[in-house]
Enzyme design. Structure first.
Site, PDB file in Angstrom:
ATOM      1  N   ASP A 154       0.849  -1.191   0.000  1.00 44.85           N
ATOM      2  CA  ASP A 154       0.000   0.000   0.000  1.00 44.85           C
ATOM      3  C   ASP A 154       0.891   1.249   0.000  1.00 44.85           C
ATOM      4  OD1 ASP A 154      -2.202   1.648   0.107  1.00 44.85           O
ATOM      5  OD2 ASP A 154      -2.448   1.488   2.276  1.00 44.85           O
ATOM      6  N   CYS A 170      -2.744   4.463  -5.050  1.00 42.94           N
ATOM      7  CA  CYS A 170      -3.609   5.606  -4.727  1.00 42.94           C
ATOM      8  C   CYS A 170      -3.322   6.781  -5.655  1.00 42.94           C
ATOM      9  CB  CYS A 170      -3.427   6.022  -3.265  1.00 42.94           C
ATOM     10  SG  CYS A 170      -1.773   6.639  -2.882  1.00 42.94           S
TER      11      CYS A 170
END
Length: 402
Positions: free
Chosen positions: A306, A346
């Site tokens: 992430d 992201c």
């Protein structure tokens, strides 16, 4: 033909440039503007007209931005005043109540900018507290008014975290601090999926916590049973690591470059009853650590990737794709047979198709028979307007190495 009343601040578009506005897209780029009338200070409300003089929208003006107008409303009879913001925030709350079937979580996103028809405004609620980002000249101009309205939803206090680079594009200074209400605590505890978390509103990332990953943490929890060793990369304060342990994993190693984030992660692990043997932390560069694991033939049952945003805009997409390819290739090589991978991007500039191709290419180069089991996204309290697909920024893939 609209009546161009004297004293109004007006923006006239070039011929044919009204098409996106007719589809209710809220951005007007500088190249679409033919002329500007009046003295428009940053954040002032302007009326937008087509080349034929037809009213199109009313929006916030930002002369320094490559997107000089962000639309507040497409209705000519809707003024931008206190009642406007009251109604928009009220509708945002009603939408969240529908999303969560009336049972609101401890912490959630109340306002998600363009997707809630309030460009440049982010509001996250942590119990009776609100943490906000005013990222545009328009929202900054109405900050005091908006804050007073938010106090109705967050009676203990409203805190500003407008320390984001997007403000610089509108010629605004970075700002943080209490806007209204009582003194604001350094830590805000809340529950998510049966896990105790702590938001750090004053110095944490974004508004203090990554609320957008709520659903994905739950999915990971449901996938972690039986995992002996889990690697949580770019772990920040350990949200995915805690979810893995809650789901039945035996041990998790959380790797991040931030010592302070890892300290908070360890505190949260202790709050949830996990021992240091179960929840381990390592301050290190993730790329270097993955390479060291590859060289030492270290493997894992479950890996989470992430990373922070690799691409700020489309100019950096190619470089970002190489970065995502690198970490996914390394992670694929570290998965044991039957091992699981949860990988995310992201970066708004990385669309779903490109991110999928990056993961496919990494699996091929790693010579791993990788089966995709899920396509992941941001939580439902970060909804995406069909008129504004740019609101979809978080992309993720889960899969198993056979």
């Amino acid at each position: 033909m609209a009546d161009h009343t004297s004293g109004k601040l007006l923006v006239h578009l070039k011929s044919g440039k009204e098409k996106s506005l007719l589809r209710k897209h809220p951005w007007i780029f500088s190249g679409a503007i033919q002329a500007v009338e009046g003295n428009q200070a940053p954040g002032e409300t302007v009326e937008v007209f087509s080349s034929k003089g037809e009213f199109l929208a009313r929006g916030a003006y930002s002369p320094q931005s490559r997107i000089p107008v962000k639309v507040w409303t497409f209705r000519e009879d809707e003024p931008v005043d206190e009642s406007f913001f009251e109604e928009k925030i009220k509708q945002a709350m009603l939408l969240r109540k529908k999303i969560f079937s009336g049972k609101l979580p401890d912490a959630y996103r109340l306002v998600y900018a363009e997707s809630d028809e309030l460009p440049g405004l982010i509001v996250d609620l942590y119990g009776p507290y609100a943490v906000c980002q005013f990222t545009s000249a328009g929202t900054d101009r109405f900050k005091e008014l908006i804050s007073a309205i938010l106090l109705r939803y967050a009676p203990e206090g409203v805190y500003e975290r407008s320390d984001v680079d997007s403000r610089l594009k509108d010629g605004l200074e970075l700002r943080t601090g209490l806007l209204c209400g009582k003194s604001f605590p350094d830590a805000l505890p809340f529950m998510e999926n049966g896990i105790r978390f702590t938001c750090r509103p004053k110095d944490g990332h974004k508004t203090g916590f990554y609320l957008d990953q709520r659903i994905n943490r739950r999915l990971l929890m449901e996938s972690a049973a039986g995992a002996e060793e889990v690697l949580n990369c770019f772990s920040y304060t350990g949200g995915f690591g805690l979810a893995a342990l809650k789901g039945g994993a035996r041990s998790v190693l959380n790797v991040d470059t931030s010592a302070s984030a890892l300290e908070i992660a360890a505190e949260q692990a202790s709050m949830n009853g996990f021992s240091p043997d179960q929840f381990k932390t390592l301050q290190a560069d993730v790329f270097q650590y993955l390479r060291s694991c590859r060289d030492s033939r270290k493997t894992f049952d479950l890996i989470i990737l992430d990373p922070p945003k690799f691409a700020e805009n489309f100019v950096h997409r190619e470089r970002a794709a190489r970065g995502y390819k690198d970490i996914n290739l390394l992670a694929m090589k570290l998965l044991r047979p039957g091992g699981k991978l949860f990988t995310f991007s992201c970066s708004g500039a990385m669309d779903r198709d490109l991110f999928g191709k990056v993961v496919d290419s990494a699996a091929a180069d790693a010579k791993v028979n990788f089966r995709i089991t899920g396509y992941l996204s941001q939580g439902p309290d970060h909804p995406v307007s069909s008129a504004f697909p740019e609101g979809l920024y978080l992309k993720g893939i889960s899969g198993i190495a056979l």
